[in-house]
Design a protein around this motif. Structure first.
Motif, PDB file in Angstrom:
ATOM      1  N   VAL A 125       0.833  -1.203   0.000  1.00 34.65           N
ATOM      2  CA  VAL A 125       0.000   0.000   0.000  1.00 34.65           C
ATOM      3  C   VAL A 125       0.867   1.252   0.000  1.00 34.65           C
ATOM      4  CG1 VAL A 125      -1.699   1.323   1.322  1.00 34.65           C
ATOM      5  CG2 VAL A 125      -1.924  -1.149   1.129  1.00 34.65           C
ATOM      6  N   ARG A 126       1.888   1.241   0.839  1.00 39.47           N
ATOM      7  CA  ARG A 126       2.770   2.402   0.918  1.00 39.47           C
ATOM      8  C   ARG A 126       3.515   2.629  -0.386  1.00 39.47           C
ATOM      9  NH1 ARG A 126       8.101   1.616   4.180  1.00 39.47           N
ATOM     10  NH2 ARG A 126       8.460   0.509   2.225  1.00 39.47           N
ATOM     11  N   ASP A 127       4.014   1.532  -0.984  1.00 38.10           N
ATOM     12  CA  ASP A 127       4.785   1.651  -2.215  1.00 38.10           C
ATOM     13  C   ASP A 127       3.943   2.136  -3.391  1.00 38.10           C
ATOM     14  OD1 ASP A 127       6.979   0.824  -0.849  1.00 38.10           O
ATOM     15  OD2 ASP A 127       6.904  -1.257  -1.551  1.00 38.10           O
ATOM     16  N   ARG A 128       2.640   1.928  -3.325  1.00 36.60           N
ATOM     17  CA  ARG A 128       1.768   2.396  -4.401  1.00 36.60           C
ATOM     18  C   ARG A 128       1.503   3.898  -4.311  1.00 36.60           C
ATOM     19  NH1 ARG A 128      -3.373  -1.514  -5.116  1.00 36.60           N
ATOM     20  NH2 ARG A 128      -3.810   0.064  -6.696  1.00 36.60           N
ATOM     21  N   GLY A 129       2.042   4.515  -3.260  1.00 35.99           N
ATOM     22  CA  GLY A 129       1.929   5.959  -3.153  1.00 35.99           C
ATOM     23  C   GLY A 129       0.592   6.455  -2.652  1.00 35.99           C
ATOM     24  N   ARG A 130      -0.208   5.567  -2.049  1.00 34.38           N
ATOM     25  CA  ARG A 130      -1.487   6.008  -1.521  1.00 34.38           C
ATOM     26  C   ARG A 130      -1.248   6.940  -0.335  1.00 34.38           C
ATOM     27  NH1 ARG A 130      -5.900   4.498  -4.827  1.00 34.38           N
ATOM     28  NH2 ARG A 130      -5.332   2.533  -5.820  1.00 34.38           N
ATOM     29  N   ALA A 131      -2.070   7.940  -0.242  1.00 34.21           N
ATOM     30  CA  ALA A 131      -1.886   8.914   0.841  1.00 34.21           C
ATOM     31  C   ALA A 131      -3.229   9.500   1.217  1.00 34.21           C
ATOM     32  CB  ALA A 131      -0.918  10.014   0.411  1.00 34.21           C
ATOM     33  N   GLY A 132      -3.192  10.326   2.253  1.00 27.04           N
ATOM     34  CA  GLY A 132      -4.399  11.041   2.648  1.00 27.04           C
ATOM     35  C   GLY A 132      -5.438  10.138   3.274  1.00 27.04           C
ATOM     36  N   ARG A 133      -6.700  10.428   2.985  1.00 32.26           N
ATOM     37  CA  ARG A 133      -7.818   9.765   3.659  1.00 32.26           C
ATOM     38  C   ARG A 133      -7.872   8.278   3.325  1.00 32.26           C
ATOM     39  NH1 ARG A 133     -13.414   8.848   3.015  1.00 32.26           N
ATOM     40  NH2 ARG A 133     -14.560   9.095   4.981  1.00 32.26           N
ATOM     41  N   GLN A 134      -7.404   7.878   2.134  1.00 31.69           N
ATOM     42  CA  GLN A 134      -7.472   6.469   1.763  1.00 31.69           C
ATOM     43  C   GLN A 134      -6.720   5.570   2.734  1.00 31.69           C
ATOM     44  OE1 GLN A 134      -6.142   6.290  -2.345  1.00 31.69           O
ATOM     45  NE2 GLN A 134      -8.235   5.803  -2.985  1.00 31.69           N
ATOM     46  N   LEU A 135      -5.621   6.073   3.281  1.00 33.50           N
ATOM     47  CA  LEU A 135      -4.816   5.255   4.177  1.00 33.50           C
ATOM     48  C   LEU A 135      -5.311   5.285   5.615  1.00 33.50           C
ATOM     49  CD1 LEU A 135      -1.172   5.845   2.905  1.00 33.50           C
ATOM     50  CD2 LEU A 135      -2.743   3.989   2.382  1.00 33.50           C
ATOM     51  N   GLU A 136      -6.363   6.036   5.873  1.00 35.63           N
ATOM     52  CA  GLU A 136      -6.891   6.084   7.231  1.00 35.63           C
ATOM     53  C   GLU A 136      -7.562   4.772   7.624  1.00 35.63           C
ATOM     54  OE1 GLU A 136      -9.478   9.381   7.549  1.00 35.63           O
ATOM     55  OE2 GLU A 136      -7.914  10.893   7.214  1.00 35.63           O
ATOM     56  N   ARG A 137      -8.156   4.114   6.632  1.00 35.07           N
ATOM     57  CA  ARG A 137      -8.861   2.855   6.914  1.00 35.07           C
ATOM     58  C   ARG A 137      -8.759   1.954   5.680  1.00 35.07           C
ATOM     59  NH1 ARG A 137     -12.098   1.041  10.863  1.00 35.07           N
ATOM     60  NH2 ARG A 137     -13.785  -0.415  10.378  1.00 35.07           N
ATOM     61  N   VAL A 138      -7.862   0.963   5.749  1.00 30.94           N
ATOM     62  CA  VAL A 138      -7.568   0.091   4.610  1.00 30.94           C
ATOM     63  C   VAL A 138      -7.953  -1.346   4.951  1.00 30.94           C
ATOM     64  CG1 VAL A 138      -5.783  -0.748   3.043  1.00 30.94           C
ATOM     65  CG2 VAL A 138      -5.633   1.579   3.969  1.00 30.94           C
ATOM     66  N   LEU A 139      -8.652  -1.988   4.032  1.00 35.60           N
ATOM     67  CA  LEU A 139      -8.944  -3.411   4.176  1.00 35.60           C
ATOM     68  C   LEU A 139      -7.994  -4.188   3.270  1.00 35.60           C
ATOM     69  CD1 LEU A 139     -10.664  -5.836   5.129  1.00 35.60           C
ATOM     70  CD2 LEU A 139     -12.173  -5.406   3.169  1.00 35.60           C
ATOM     71  N   VAL A 140      -7.199  -5.068   3.850  1.00 33.52           N
ATOM     72  CA  VAL A 140      -6.272  -5.908   3.103  1.00 33.52           C
ATOM     73  C   VAL A 140      -6.849  -7.320   3.040  1.00 33.52           C
ATOM     74  CG1 VAL A 140      -3.945  -6.838   2.972  1.00 33.52           C
ATOM     75  CG2 VAL A 140      -4.308  -4.525   3.863  1.00 33.52           C
ATOM     76  N   VAL A 141      -7.043  -7.825   1.840  1.00 31.02           N
ATOM     77  CA  VAL A 141      -7.556  -9.184   1.636  1.00 31.02           C
ATOM     78  C   VAL A 141      -6.470  -9.999   0.948  1.00 31.02           C
ATOM     79  CG1 VAL A 141      -9.381 -10.602   0.627  1.00 31.02           C
ATOM     80  CG2 VAL A 141      -9.908  -8.276   1.419  1.00 31.02           C
ATOM     81  N   ASP A 142      -5.894 -10.929   1.673  1.00 25.87           N
ATOM     82  CA  ASP A 142      -4.790 -11.757   1.178  1.00 25.87           C
ATOM     83  C   ASP A 142      -5.349 -13.125   0.791  1.00 25.87           C
ATOM     84  OD1 ASP A 142      -2.460 -13.041   0.608  1.00 25.87           O
ATOM     85  OD2 ASP A 142      -1.624 -12.938   2.627  1.00 25.87           O
ATOM     86  N   ILE A 143      -5.469 -13.371  -0.525  1.00 21.01           N
ATOM     87  CA  ILE A 143      -6.070 -14.610  -1.027  1.00 21.01           C
ATOM     88  C   ILE A 143      -4.962 -15.602  -1.337  1.00 21.01           C
ATOM     89  CG2 ILE A 143      -7.647 -15.596  -2.725  1.00 21.01           C
ATOM     90  CD1 ILE A 143      -8.614 -12.729  -3.292  1.00 21.01           C
ATOM     91  N   GLY A 144      -4.787 -16.564  -0.456  1.00 18.86           N
ATOM     92  CA  GLY A 144      -3.715 -17.538  -0.626  1.00 18.86           C
ATOM     93  C   GLY A 144      -4.214 -18.909  -1.006  1.00 18.86           C
ATOM     94  N   SER A 145      -3.317 -19.877  -0.962  1.00 22.73           N
ATOM     95  CA  SER A 145      -3.662 -21.240  -1.345  1.00 22.73           C
ATOM     96  C   SER A 145      -4.543 -21.921  -0.308  1.00 22.73           C
ATOM     97  CB  SER A 145      -2.387 -22.058  -1.549  1.00 22.73           C
ATOM     98  OG  SER A 145      -2.689 -23.396  -1.854  1.00 22.73           O
ATOM     99  N   SER A 146      -4.273 -21.646   0.977  1.00 26.35           N
ATOM    100  CA  SER A 146      -4.996 -22.333   2.042  1.00 26.35           C
ATOM    101  C   SER A 146      -5.969 -21.445   2.798  1.00 26.35           C
ATOM    102  CB  SER A 146      -4.004 -22.939   3.046  1.00 26.35           C
ATOM    103  OG  SER A 146      -3.156 -23.862   2.407  1.00 26.35           O
ATOM    104  N   THR A 147      -5.736 -20.142   2.796  1.00 24.00           N
ATOM    105  CA  THR A 147      -6.584 -19.234   3.568  1.00 24.00           C
ATOM    106  C   THR A 147      -6.833 -17.942   2.801  1.00 24.00           C
ATOM    107  OG1 THR A 147      -4.691 -18.170   4.657  1.00 24.00           O
ATOM    108  CG2 THR A 147      -5.649 -20.090   5.760  1.00 24.00           C
ATOM    109  N   THR A 148      -7.831 -17.200   3.250  1.00 26.38           N
ATOM    110  CA  THR A 148      -8.059 -15.835   2.787  1.00 26.38           C
ATOM    111  C   THR A 148      -8.040 -14.954   4.032  1.00 26.38           C
ATOM    112  OG1 THR A 148      -9.389 -16.522   0.883  1.00 26.38           O
ATOM    113  CG2 THR A 148      -9.668 -14.265   1.642  1.00 26.38           C
ATOM    114  N   ASP A 149      -6.939 -14.229   4.205  1.00 24.39           N
ATOM    115  CA  ASP A 149      -6.753 -13.414   5.403  1.00 24.39           C
ATOM    116  C   ASP A 149      -7.270 -12.000   5.170  1.00 24.39           C
ATOM    117  OD1 ASP A 149      -5.549 -15.587   6.509  1.00 24.39           O
ATOM    118  OD2 ASP A 149      -3.497 -14.878   6.206  1.00 24.39           O
ATOM    119  N   CYS A 150      -8.004 -11.484   6.143  1.00 26.89           N
ATOM    120  CA  CYS A 150      -8.566 -10.135   6.037  1.00 26.89           C
ATOM    121  C   CYS A 150      -8.112  -9.298   7.229  1.00 26.89           C
ATOM    122  CB  CYS A 150     -10.085 -10.184   5.990  1.00 26.89           C
ATOM    123  SG  CYS A 150     -10.752 -11.123   4.589  1.00 26.89           S
TER     124      CYS A 150
END
Length: 280
Positions: free
Chosen positions: A98-123
């Motif tokens: 997220v940081r490397d994509r240069g997101r800033a301001g209000r968008q970074l105040e509340r971010v949902l990360v969804v990691d879709i893997g082989s065995s789990t989907t982490d949120c």
């Protein structure tokens, strides 16, 4: 992540499967296979990089959906490694993305990360750069697609006695699951795979898997199966629905999909259904 290795063509060969996403039982005294594997890996690392390990710390990821009891049990087992170990939910690594994509301001105040893997989907919901892991998705991974594909192959080609014999041989079903995974990845990436690159594919016992199951998989409409009612997409949709319910009137400003499964177009489409006004 699941690590597998097998060499069935050689007498007395070893076949093993280590699932790093299987939560340890809180009260179990049995050492998980993943910890035994970590011991062997650390021993090898120490042989070549003793100076690094002397002052180092080992970071080990775990699915965000694991309970606190499971994480604590994992930590107790990992204490046998004899080095400082820090456990961290895997989806938190996406914060760097997220940081490397240069997101800033209000968008970074509340971010949902969804990691879709082989065995789990982490949120993970990240508010003011502080992560909070949501107890959802621990039982949903893209491996579900591989297993569904394998079942479809078995059903569609059940009349083929030679193939059924190959699948019942030691290691046969595992090879079919790997073939299904490769076929799935090829279907979504557009990059072809050659099953004959696998040493197991040269074993005469598994020839029907190579000559019959693999061509069938290559001709099957895998994306359509994933999106069909009752397929992986429905299970994924249910996870995101639960996430939306848990967040209630405080939805994310930004949704970030990561992990191998995020490359499937259906993952983005479902995300837009559940969080239509959140960019990612």
């Amino acid at each position: 992540m699941t690590a597998t290795a097998s060499w069935p063509a050689w007498p007395g060969a070893l076949h093993f499967c280590v699932n790093f996403k299987q939560a340890p039982a809180a009260l179990s005294m049995e050492t998980p296979d993943a910890v035994i594997f970590a011991q062997a890996l650390l021993t090898e690392f120490r042989t070549h990089h003793a100076d690094v390990l002397r002052y180092g710390m080992v970071f080990i990821g775990h699915p965000a959906g694991w309970s606190a009891e499971a994480v604590a049990a994992y930590g107790r087992h990992l204490a046998v490694l004899g080095v400082p170990v820090r456990l961290m939910p895997e989806s938190q690594s996406a914060l760097l993305h997220v940081r490397d994509r240069g997101r800033a301001g209000r968008q970074l105040e509340r971010v949902l990360v969804v990691d879709i893997g082989s065995s789990t989907t982490d949120c993970t919901i990240v508010e003011d750069m502080t992560p909070s892991n949501l107890p959802v998705g621990a039982d949903l991974g893209c491996r579900q697609i591989d297993e569904q594909l394998a079942a479809v192959v078995q059903d569609a080609l059940s009349h083929d006695t030679a193939l059924m014999d190959a699948l019942s041989a030691d290691g046969g079903w595992d090879l079919l699951l790997l073939a299904c995974r490769w076929a799935k990845e090829a279907a979504f990436s557009g990059v072809p795979r050659r099953i004959l690159y696998l040493q197991e594919a040269c074993d005469d016992r598994f020839r029907p898997i190579v000559t019959k199951a693999w061509p069938w998989l290559m001709s099957h409409e895998i994306p359509q199966m994933v999106s069909a009612p009752g397929g992986w997409a429905d299970s994924y949709r249910a996870v995101l629905d639960e996430v939306a319910d848990r967040l209630g009137d405080a939805p994310p400003h930004l949704v970030v999909l990561t992990g191998g499964g995020s490359r499937m177009p259906i993952a983005g489409r479902v995300r837009r259904e559940i969080f239509p006004r959140r960019s990612n």
